[in-house]
Design an enzyme around this catalytic site. Structure first.
Site: not given
Lengths: 263, 66
Positions: A105, A166, A192-193, A214
């Site tokens: 990644k 995040g 993300a988000g 995550n």
């Protein structure tokens, strides 16, 4: 059978097949046992990992591999913390040597507070990595032109952000994510988000191939329960996308028949 | 001889190989990767690669990340 999203609905990236459409990060957890339990609960088959210097003063610290087995999960080494193309390439060369994996990644970020993808540096790093034999899944802005360029260069998956890393804000620009999905011939992952399960559902309903989560799991009050929620959310979104939603209409349409009413 | 390992200056015996350094640091060779002066050292060559004074090494492993 129908309740198993994996049955006959796998997705493929760089020749590898996955039943789970949830990819999870392994960062930000309070400890490694919680990391392992949450990943187990998520049903994910692919996990992102970071590459860092070995701590020379604490050599007996527990290691990620002891809790999250690279034999069981596909490790996707990332370039988190890299702010230049050169750092990203060096990091992934080390990752390849440490793990023997070509699938990586790539993320090259701009500075806080946005940590937004630095697209010129991302393109430069992608070019160098592809030339060096890597299979690059690339974190990018929600820009259809940049996404297409990355695909044409040979990236094996396009991973536009839903919202800043995040932030937990969910998909902020669904129109552009949808445009990226519609034009792509390689898998598209919203990366993300995501803040909670319905953000993952929403991303999957747009038609993306998988979602990467995550912080929303790791930082939840109960990461294991949130991992289950994300698994269910991704599955629900995928089912809904495949089922084909009804059109949005600006008027009511009765659900019960208007015939046979008593008089 | 002095080397830089992960940004720290270490005083080590002359003629040490990468394999020797990893053993001396007590690291599990299967879980790390080594870069020497910006070049990857393939794991298969650790026993042959002798370190020189002033070498800059990065020894990394996988940790949790998103």
């Amino acid at each position: 059978m129908d309740s198993d999203v994996g049955t006959g609905d796998e997705w493929t990236v760089a020749g590898r097949r996955f039943a789970s459409r949830l990819v999870v990060g392994t960062g930000k957890y309070k400890d490694l046992p919680t990391t392992a339990a949450a990943i187990e609960a998520s049903g994910a088959e692919m996990v992102t990992v970071a590459v860092r210097r070995v701590n020379l003063s604490d050599r007996n610290a527990p290691m990620l591999q002891d809790y999250v087995s690279p034999q069981r999960y596909t490790y996707l080494p990332n370039t988190a913390g890299c702010f230049t193309a050169d750092e990203a390439v060096r990091t992934l060369r080390l990752a390849r040597e440490a793990g023997g994996w070509n699938l990586v990644k790539l993320e090259v970020l701009g500075p806080a507070p946005t940590l937004y993808p630095d697209m010129p540096a991302t393109l430069e790093a992608a070019k160098a990595l592809i030339k060096d034999g890597f299979e690059v899944m690339v974190y990018c802005s929600d820009d259809p032109i940049a996404a297409k360029r990355l695909e044409e260069m040979g990236c094996v998956a396009i991973m536009p952000l839903g919202a800043p890393i995040g932030s937990g804000l969910g998909v902020q620009n669904p129109l552009m994510i949808q445009m990226i999905i519609e034009q792509a011939k390689v898998p598209v992952l919203v990366d993300a988000g995501v803040g909670t399960a319905y953000d993952a559902t929403f991303a999957m309903e747009l038609g993306c191939d998988a979602v990467l989560v995550n912080s929303a799991i790791a930082m939840a009050d109960d990461p294991v329960l949130m991992a289950r929620a994300m698994k269910a959310g991704v599955e629900a979104g995928r089912f809904a996308f495949r089922a084909g939603r009804i059109p949005r209409r600006g008027f009511a349409s009765a659900s019960s028949p208007m015939t046979g009413l008593i008089r | 001889m002095c080397l830089t390992v992960n940004g720290e200056t270490l005083a080590l015996t002359a003629g040490l190989t990468v394999a020797g350094l990893i053993a001396q640091l007590g690291l599990d060779v299967r879980k790390v990767a080594v870069e020497r002066n910006l070049e990857i050292v393939p794991r298969s060559t650790y026993a042959q690669v002798a370190l020189n004074p002033g070498d800059a090494l990065e020894i990394v492993h996988f940790i949790g990340g998103g």
